[in-house]
Design a protein around this motif. Structure first.
Motif, mmCIF file in Angstrom:
data_model
loop_
_atom_site.group_PDB
_atom_site.id
_atom_site.type_symbol
_atom_site.label_atom_id
_atom_site.label_comp_id
_atom_site.label_asym_id
_atom_site.label_seq_id
_atom_site.Cartn_x
_atom_site.Cartn_y
_atom_site.Cartn_z
ATOM 1 N N GLY A 146 0.814 -1.200 0.000
ATOM 2 C CA GLY A 146 0.000 0.000 0.000
ATOM 3 C C GLY A 146 0.851 1.254 0.000
ATOM 4 O O GLY A 146 2.075 1.222 -0.113
ATOM 5 N N SER A 147 0.186 2.397 0.140
ATOM 6 C CA SER A 147 0.875 3.686 0.157
ATOM 7 C C SER A 147 0.055 4.685 0.946
ATOM 8 O O SER A 147 -1.127 4.458 1.232
ATOM 9 C CB SER A 147 1.097 4.192 -1.273
ATOM 10 O OG SER A 147 -0.151 4.372 -1.930
ATOM 11 N N GLY A 148 0.696 5.800 1.294
ATOM 12 C CA GLY A 148 0.004 6.838 2.043
ATOM 13 C C GLY A 148 -0.548 6.309 3.347
ATOM 14 O O GLY A 148 0.083 5.504 4.033
ATOM 15 N N ASN A 149 -1.776 6.733 3.703
ATOM 16 C CA ASN A 149 -2.390 6.273 4.945
ATOM 17 C C ASN A 149 -2.711 4.783 4.912
ATOM 18 O O ASN A 149 -2.937 4.170 5.950
ATOM 19 C CB ASN A 149 -3.674 7.065 5.228
ATOM 20 C CG ASN A 149 -3.381 8.477 5.712
ATOM 21 O OD1 ASN A 149 -2.360 8.719 6.346
ATOM 22 N ND2 ASN A 149 -4.274 9.408 5.407
ATOM 23 N N GLY A 150 -2.759 4.204 3.706
ATOM 24 C CA GLY A 150 -3.036 2.782 3.583
ATOM 25 C C GLY A 150 -1.801 1.904 3.618
ATOM 26 O O GLY A 150 -1.904 0.675 3.473
ATOM 27 N N GLN A 151 -0.645 2.503 3.816
ATOM 28 C CA GLN A 151 0.593 1.719 3.846
ATOM 29 C C GLN A 151 0.643 0.823 5.074
ATOM 30 O O GLN A 151 0.267 1.225 6.176
ATOM 31 C CB GLN A 151 1.801 2.667 3.843
ATOM 32 C CG GLN A 151 3.147 1.960 3.903
ATOM 33 C CD GLN A 151 4.293 2.901 3.618
ATOM 34 O OE1 GLN A 151 4.602 3.196 2.470
ATOM 35 N NE2 GLN A 151 4.929 3.395 4.674
ATOM 36 N N ILE A 152 1.127 -0.399 4.880
ATOM 37 C CA ILE A 152 1.285 -1.348 5.987
ATOM 38 C C ILE A 152 2.706 -1.894 5.948
ATOM 39 O O ILE A 152 3.156 -2.411 4.924
ATOM 40 C CB ILE A 152 0.284 -2.511 5.890
ATOM 41 C CG1 ILE A 152 -1.156 -1.990 5.956
ATOM 42 C CG2 ILE A 152 0.533 -3.529 7.002
ATOM 43 C CD1 ILE A 152 -2.197 -3.080 5.750
ATOM 44 N N ILE A 153 3.409 -1.777 7.068
ATOM 45 C CA ILE A 153 4.768 -2.300 7.199
ATOM 46 C C ILE A 153 4.705 -3.541 8.080
ATOM 47 O O ILE A 153 4.258 -3.481 9.233
ATOM 48 C CB ILE A 153 5.716 -1.261 7.816
ATOM 49 C CG1 ILE A 153 5.750 -0.003 6.948
ATOM 50 C CG2 ILE A 153 7.121 -1.837 7.966
ATOM 51 C CD1 ILE A 153 6.552 1.134 7.561
ATOM 52 N N THR A 154 5.120 -4.663 7.529
ATOM 53 C CA THR A 154 5.074 -5.942 8.237
ATOM 54 C C THR A 154 6.489 -6.425 8.525
ATOM 55 O O THR A 154 7.351 -6.393 7.644
ATOM 56 C CB THR A 154 4.331 -7.000 7.402
ATOM 57 O OG1 THR A 154 3.026 -6.504 7.073
ATOM 58 C CG2 THR A 154 4.192 -8.305 8.169
ATOM 59 N N PHE A 155 6.721 -6.868 9.750
ATOM 60 C CA PHE A 155 8.032 -7.365 10.162
ATOM 61 C C PHE A 155 7.954 -8.847 10.511
ATOM 62 O O PHE A 155 6.941 -9.322 11.035
ATOM 63 C CB PHE A 155 8.545 -6.607 11.392
ATOM 64 C CG PHE A 155 8.818 -5.147 11.155
ATOM 65 C CD1 PHE A 155 10.037 -4.734 10.644
ATOM 66 C CD2 PHE A 155 7.851 -4.201 11.443
ATOM 67 C CE1 PHE A 155 10.300 -3.389 10.429
ATOM 68 C CE2 PHE A 155 8.100 -2.850 11.238
ATOM 69 C CZ PHE A 155 9.322 -2.456 10.725
ATOM 70 N N ARG A 156 9.051 -9.556 10.230
ATOM 71 C CA ARG A 156 9.227 -10.934 10.694
ATOM 72 C C ARG A 156 10.415 -10.964 11.628
ATOM 73 O O ARG A 156 11.477 -10.408 11.321
ATOM 74 C CB ARG A 156 9.476 -11.897 9.522
ATOM 75 C CG ARG A 156 9.674 -13.354 9.969
ATOM 76 C CD ARG A 156 9.894 -14.278 8.773
ATOM 77 N NE ARG A 156 11.115 -13.982 8.050
ATOM 78 C CZ ARG A 156 12.328 -14.423 8.417
ATOM 79 N NH1 ARG A 156 12.475 -15.161 9.500
ATOM 80 N NH2 ARG A 156 13.387 -14.132 7.687
ATOM 81 N N THR A 157 10.254 -11.609 12.782
ATOM 82 C CA THR A 157 11.337 -11.666 13.748
ATOM 83 C C THR A 157 12.178 -12.922 13.565
ATOM 84 O O THR A 157 11.807 -13.845 12.852
ATOM 85 C CB THR A 157 10.811 -11.634 15.194
ATOM 86 O OG1 THR A 157 10.232 -12.906 15.505
ATOM 87 C CG2 THR A 157 9.778 -10.543 15.388
ATOM 88 N N ASN A 158 13.291 -12.965 14.260
ATOM 89 C CA ASN A 158 14.210 -14.104 14.178
ATOM 90 C C ASN A 158 13.619 -15.379 14.766
ATOM 91 O O ASN A 158 14.139 -16.467 14.525
ATOM 92 C CB ASN A 158 15.530 -13.773 14.887
ATOM 93 C CG ASN A 158 15.344 -13.443 16.355
ATOM 94 O OD1 ASN A 158 14.417 -12.724 16.744
ATOM 95 N ND2 ASN A 158 16.224 -13.941 17.188
ATOM 96 N N VAL A 159 12.533 -15.269 15.529
ATOM 97 C CA VAL A 159 11.905 -16.472 16.085
ATOM 98 C C VAL A 159 10.571 -16.779 15.402
ATOM 99 O O VAL A 159 9.825 -17.652 15.850
ATOM 100 C CB VAL A 159 11.712 -16.360 17.615
ATOM 101 C CG1 VAL A 159 13.068 -16.317 18.312
ATOM 102 C CG2 VAL A 159 10.867 -15.155 17.989
ATOM 103 N N GLY A 160 10.265 -16.047 14.324
ATOM 104 C CA GLY A 160 9.103 -16.395 13.515
ATOM 105 C C GLY A 160 7.843 -15.596 13.750
ATOM 106 O O GLY A 160 6.830 -15.843 13.094
ATOM 107 N N ASP A 161 7.871 -14.621 14.671
ATOM 108 C CA ASP A 161 6.697 -13.767 14.848
ATOM 109 C C ASP A 161 6.533 -12.862 13.635
ATOM 110 O O ASP A 161 7.528 -12.362 13.081
ATOM 111 C CB ASP A 161 6.847 -12.883 16.091
ATOM 112 C CG ASP A 161 6.829 -13.682 17.379
ATOM 113 O OD1 ASP A 161 5.798 -14.292 17.673
ATOM 114 O OD2 ASP A 161 7.862 -13.695 18.082
#
Length: 209
Positions: free
Chosen positions: A114-129
Motif C-alpha cells: 500500500g501507500s500513504g495512509n493505507g501503507q502497511i509495514i510488516t516485520f518478521r522476527t528471528n523467532v518467527g513472529d
C-alpha cells in the motif's frame, strides 16, 4: 475435562541442560501453537536462570549458545516482560528471570504494501513472529549515542519488543517521508494509519548535506 499441568516434580532453575528446560516448558507452552498465555499466569518468582539473549538475538544457556531454532522458539513462547523492566520465562507454576542485553527479538525482514495512509509495514522476527506495525504494535526510534545513529524497535507482544536489524532499518527509512506533526516537520514512516516520527526534518537535511 480441564487439562492439568503439573510441573512440581522438577523446576526450571534445577535444569542442568537445555533439553531439561525443553521438557519442562513444552508441557506449559504447547509447542507449535503460538505463544503461551503467560499474561494470565501469576506464578511465584523462583530465582534467576543462567540464560541470556545477546544483542544480536543469540540465546545462551549456561554460557553455551542454543543452536536449535525450534528450542529457541519454544523458549520465546513463554517470555514475559513485567512492569519491573525484567524479562522472565513463565510457566503456570514458576517465573524465572533471564538476562536480555537489548531486545528479546530481532526484526530480520520487512515487507511494505500500500501507500500513504493505507501503507502497511510488516516485520518478521528471528523467532518467527510476524507483526504489522500500527495500533497494538507501535514503532519507536531511539538515539544511539555511541554511534550517533538510530535504533528502531517494534512491539511484538506484551512488553516484548524486536530490535530492527540494521539492514532492515535502512530499508525502513527508504519509506520515510516528511510529515508535519504538532506544527513541526518530521521525517517519519506510516503504517496502518499511524505515523511514527524518526527525527526532525532539519536533522535529516543536515545529515544529508
Amino acid at each position: 475435562m480441564t487439562e492439568r499441568i503439573d510441573l512440581r516434580e522438577e523446576s526450571l532453575t534445577a535444569a542442568t541442560e537445555a533439553r531439561g528446560l525443553e521438557a519442562l516448558i513444552s508441557r506449559a507452552a504447547r509447542a507449535g501453537k503460538g505463544p503461551a498465555p503467560v499474561e494470565r499466569w501469576n506464578p511465584a518468582f523462583c530465582g534467576d536462570l543462567d540464560m541470556e539473549i545477546r544483542q544480536d538475538g543469540t540465546w545462551f544457556y549456561l554460557g553455551t549458545p542454543i543452536g536449535r531454532m525450534p528450542l529457541v522458539q519454544l523458549f520465546s513462547s513463554v517470555l514475559r516482560k513485567d512492569e519491573d523492566g525484567r524479562t522472565y520465562l513463565v510457566t503456570p507454576v514458576e517465573r524465572v528471570g533471564i538476562r536480555v542485553v537489548d531486545a528479546p527479538f530481532i526484526a530480520v525482514e520487512m515487507d511494505v504494501s500500500g501507500s500513504g495512509n493505507g501503507q502497511i509495514i510488516t516485520f518478521r522476527t528471528n523467532v518467527g513472529d510476524v507483526v504489522e506495525a500500527g495500533p497494538g504494535h507501535p514503532l519507536r526510534f531511539v538515539d544511539e549515542d555511541a554511534t550517533g545513529g538510530l535504533k528502531p524497535y517494534v512491539l511484538v507482544r506484551g512488553r516484548l519488543e524486536a530490535l530492527v536489524a540494521r539492514p532492515v532499518m535502512y530499508e525502513l527509512v527508504e519509506h520515510g517521508e516528511e510529515i508535519e506533526i504538532d506544527g513541526r516537520r518530521m521525517f517519519a514512516v506510516r503504517s496502518k494509519g499511524e505515523v511514527y516520527p524518526i527525527m526532525p526534518a532539519e536533522n535529516l537535511n543536515r545529515l544529508s548535506a
